[in-house]
Design an enzyme around this catalytic site. Structure first.
Site, short mmCIF file in Angstrom:
data_model
loop_
_atom_site.label_atom_id
_atom_site.label_comp_id
_atom_site.label_asym_id
_atom_site.label_seq_id
_atom_site.Cartn_x
_atom_site.Cartn_y
_atom_site.Cartn_z
N SER A 126 -8.31 -0.46 -5.33
CA SER A 126 -8.66 0.07 -4.04
C SER A 126 -10.00 0.60 -3.92
O SER A 126 -10.87 -0.54 -3.97
CB SER A 126 -7.87 1.48 -3.43
N LYS B 64 0.94 -1.14 -0.11
CA LYS B 64 0.07 -0.15 -0.08
C LYS B 64 0.83 1.32 0.06
O LYS B 64 1.10 1.66 1.02
CB LYS B 64 -0.91 -0.02 1.34
#
Length: 616
Positions: free
Chosen positions: A407, A207
Site C-alpha cells: 500500500s 482492499k
C-alpha cells in the site's frame, strides 16, 4: 500575640526548611547520577575493550530483530550496562548490526565457531530471517562450525537453527513447526450494538483493511488472496529449512495428521519425535551439551563456562570509509503525518532525511529501505515527492524492500530507479480507503442530541451527526481520485498503462516472487544486492554507507531505558495494567500491525495493508 504567632508559624517554618532540604538533596542526587552516567558513557566510547581469547561467538539474541530499532544499538548497550536489561521479549535488535557482526566473526581469528542460543529470540519477519541466514551460511562456508542448542525452538528460532552444522535439543524439548496464519478482529456486530455508524470509502476489490468495520468475518475474496500469498510464504520457509537439513519439504512438514501419527508413535515424546523427523541431530541434557561445547571451544575457569563472547559484547571495528557515500534511509512502520515516533514512519522526518541526502554533495546514491504496511496518503506522497526530487537531482535511488512494502509502502517506492524485493516480501496492496465513524445514534440512545445552524451542508460536519450526503459523495470522489493517482504513479514508474496496473492492483497483496512476475519489482534479492546496484548506478568503484538514524538524546535514553527496566521487573499481573514503555512500542507494532489507531491523514485517506504484518 507575638508568642501565639510564633507557636502557629513555627511548624510551618520547619516544614518549609524540610521541603527545601529534600528538594536540594534530590537535585544533588540527580546531579551525581548524571555525572556517573556521563563518565560511564565516556569510558564506554573511548576505552578499547581487551583482546578476547579464542572461543565461540554466542548468538544469544533477545527480543525481536528489526530493520530500524527505536534506539541505536550502541546507546542501548550503554543503557543496558548502566541501568540494567529491559524485558527480553521487548528488546529490539538491528538486523544490519547482527549481520555485520556475523560477517566480522567469519574472518576473526579469535572466533573459532558459533553457538546459537535462541531461547529469548522473539522473532523477525521472514525476509530478515533469510538475510541473517545468508550471513550464517557464509560463516559456515568459511569452515567454522555452527552449533544450535536449546530447550525448544519456535518457528523463527528453528529457521536460524537450521543453518547450524549440528542442532541440539534437551530431552523435554520440542520443535514447534505448525505453519502460518493470519487473524484479525472484526467489529461489525459490536459497532451495531453500540449504534456507531461507520462510513467506508474505498477502491479495490481486495482492499481488506476496512473489512473489520463492515463484516464479522473475512470476505471470500480476501480469504482467497491471503490464502495464496500465505501458502507461498510457508513454502519458502519449508524450502529453505528442508534444504539446510538435507531433507525434502514433505519430510520436514508432512501435515497435521501425519505429525499426529508420528507423535503418537513416539509416545508423545516431542524430543524423540523431532529426532526421528531429522529436525535435530542430538537429544541431550544441558550438561552433556555444555561438555560438547567445551570440547569444541575449551573451558573458561573465570566464567565457569565454555569459551565464548556474547554477540552483545562482541566488538566489531569500523571499516575504513573509502570511496563515494551511499545514504541508507529507513521507512519502517506505519506511515503517519508529522514527525517520526517509535514504530512509525513520520512523513516530515523521512522526507527531511531524503532532502538532506539530496543536498549533501558527498552522497552519491540512496538506498531506501522500506518495511511498511502503508498508512497516510498525504504522508506517503510527501515522502514520494522528495524521493522523486532526489532522483531528478541525479542521485540514483534503489529501494530495498524488507518484510513488507505494501500500500503506502509501495507508494513511496515508486520513484526508485530500481526496486529489489525478497521472494518473501509482501508488497502491492495498491488500493486506498477512508473511514469515518459517527456517533449520533449512540448518543441518541442515551438522550444526547446535536443541533445547530450552518451556512452549508459541508460546514455541518460532526462526529455527533450523520454525514451530509454531499460530503459522503465528495469523500468517495476523493478516494477514487487518490486511487487513480496511485495507479498512475505506479504505471509511470513501471512503464505500464493505468489499465494494466489496475488489473494487478485493486488492493491485491503479492509476494515478492509474484511481484517480480507482475513487473512491480525489478529484481529478487536482499539489502546487499540493493547496495551493489546503487554503487553500479552511481558508477562508484568504492563506496561506504551513511546510515541515517535519529540518535536519542541522553535524557531520552535514560528515561527510556529506566522505564523499560522498571517495567521488566514489575510482576506480570501489574504489567498487564500498565502501558508498554514507549521505546518498546515498535517491537510490539511488528506483532500487532493490524491496529492503526495512530494514523492521522488530514483527509482520512489511507493506503494500508491490514494483514501484511499479522502473520504468526
Amino acid at each position: 500575640m507575638r508568642t501565639l504567632w510564633r507557636i502557629i508559624s513555627g511548624p510551618f517554618r520547619w516544614c518549609w526548611r524540610l521541603l527545601n532540604f529534600i528538594r536540594e538533596f534530590i537535585l544533588n542526587l540527580f546531579l551525581i547520577f548524571i555525572i556517573v552516567i556521563c563518565v560511564g558513557i565516556y569510558l564506554q566510547m573511548h576505552l578499547s575493550a581487551p583482546e578476547p581469547g579464542k572461543g565461540a561467538l554466542l548468538v544469544d539474541l533477545t527480543g525481536v530483530v528489526q530493520d530500524k530499532p527505536s534506539v541505536n544499538n550502541k546507546f542501548r548497550q550503554i543503557g543496558r550496562e548502566l541501568l540494567g536489561a529491559s524485558s527480553n521479549r521487548l528488546q529490539e535488535n538491528s538486523l544490519f548490526d547482527v549481520v555485520d557482526m556475523l560477517r566480522q566473526a567469519k574472518t576473526d581469528k579469535n572466533i573459532t565457531g558459533l553457538v546459537l542460543s535462541l531461547k529469548d529470540f522473539a522473532g523477525a519477519d521472514q525476509t530478515s530471517l533469510q538475510y541473517i541466514g545468508k550471513a550464517l551460511r557464509e560463516f559456515r562456508d568459511s569452515g567454522k562450525p555452527i552449533y544450535a542448542a536449546g530447550d525448544s525452538y519456535d518457528q523463527a528460532q528453528y529457521f536460524l537453527a537450521s543453518f547450524a552444522n549440528k542442532i541440539y535439543l534437551t530431552p523435554q524439548g520440542a520443535v514447534d513447526l505448525h505453519g502460518l496464519a493470519t487473524n484479525n478482529l472484526y467489529y461489525k456486530s459490536l459497532l451495531d450494538k453500540l449504534k456507531v455508524n461507520t462510513h467506508i470509502f474505498r477502491v479495490g476489490t481486495y482492499k481488506s483493511a476496512v473489512e473489520p468495520f463492515l463484516r464479522d468475518d473475512m470476505s471470500p475474496a480476501a480469504r482467497d488472496a491471503d490464502g495464496r500469498w500465505l501458502g507461498q510464504l510457508w513454502q519458502h520457509y519449508l524450502d529453505t529449512v528442508a534444504a539446510n537439513r538435507q531433507i525434502t519439504p514433505q519430510q520436514l512438514f508432512p501435515g497435521a495428521q501425519a505429525m499426529l501419527a508420528g507423535l503418537r508413535s513416539a509416545g508423545g515424546d516431542t524430543a524423540q519425535f523431532a529426532l526421528a523427523n531429522k529436525w535435530v541431530d542430538t537429544v541431550a541434557s544441558r550438561v552433556a551439551i555444555e561438555a560438547e561445547m567445551t570440547k569444541a571451544f575449551g573451558w573458561n575457569k573465570e566464567k565457569k563456562a565454555f569459551n565464548s563472547v556474547s554477540i552483545y559484547d562482541y566488538q566489531t571495528p569500523q571499516p575504513p570509509q573509502k570511496g563515494g557515500q551511499i545514504a541508507v534511509i529507513f521507512a519502517s512502520g506505519a506511515i503517519v503525518d508529522g514527525p517520526e515516533t517509535p514504530g512509525s514512519v513520520g512523513g516530515d522526518t523521512t522526507a527531511g532525511q531524503i532532502r538532506d541526502a539530496r543536498l549533501d554533495p558527498e552522497v552519491k546514491a540512496i538506498v531506501f529501505r522500506v518495511n511498511s504496511p502503508g498508512g497516510s496518503v498525504s504522508a506517503s506522497e510527501m515522502i514520494r515527492s522528495e524521493l522523486e526530487a532526489a532522483r531528478a537531482a541525479g542521485k540514483p535511488v534503489v529501494v530495498s524492500m524488507g518484510g513488507m512494502a505494501a500500500s503506502g509502502g509501495y507508494w513511496i517506492s515508486t520513484p526508485a530507479n530500481y526496486i529489489i524485493a525478497s521472494p518473501s516480501t509482501l508488497t502491492g496492496s495498491i488500493g486506498i480507503f477512508g473511514v469515518i465513524n459517527t456517533f449520533e445514534d449512540s448518543l441518541g440512545s442515551i438522550g444526547v442530541h446535536t443541533d445547530g445552524v450552518a451556512t452549508s451542508p459541508l460546514a455541518d460536519l460532526s462526529i455527533t451527526k450523520a454525514l451530509p450526503p454531499e460530503f459522503s459523495q465528495m469523500m468517495q470522489l476523493n478516494i477514487e481520485n487518490g486511487y487513480q493517482n496511485f495507479i498512475t504513479l505506479v504505471g509511470k514508474a513501471r512503464n505500464k498503462s493505468p489499465e494494466e496496473v489496475d488489473k494487478i492492483a485493486q488492493g491485491h497483496v503479492w509476494i515478492g516472487s509474484d511481484a517480480k512476475t507482475n513487473g512491480l519489482v525489478d529484481q529478487l534479492g536482499d539489502f546487499d544486492d540493493a547496495v551493489a546496484k546503487a554503487a553500479e548506478l552511481a558508477k562508484l568503484q568504492q563506496h561506504h554507507l551513511n546510515w541515517y538514524f535519529d540518535e536519542p538524546s541522553l535524557i531520552e535514553l535514560l528515561l527510556s531505558q529506566a522505564s523499560a527496566s522498571v517495567y521488566a521487573h514489575l510482576p506480570a499481573m501489574i504489567q498487564a495494567f500498565l502501558p508498554v514503555p514507549s521505546a518498546q512500542v515498535s517491537a510490539l507494532f511488528s506483532m500487532q500491525a493490524g491496529a492503526f489507531p495512530t494514523l492521522n491523514d488530514p483527509q482520512n485517506r489511507y493506503a494500508y495493508c491490514l494483514t501484511c504484518g499479522d502473520v504468526q
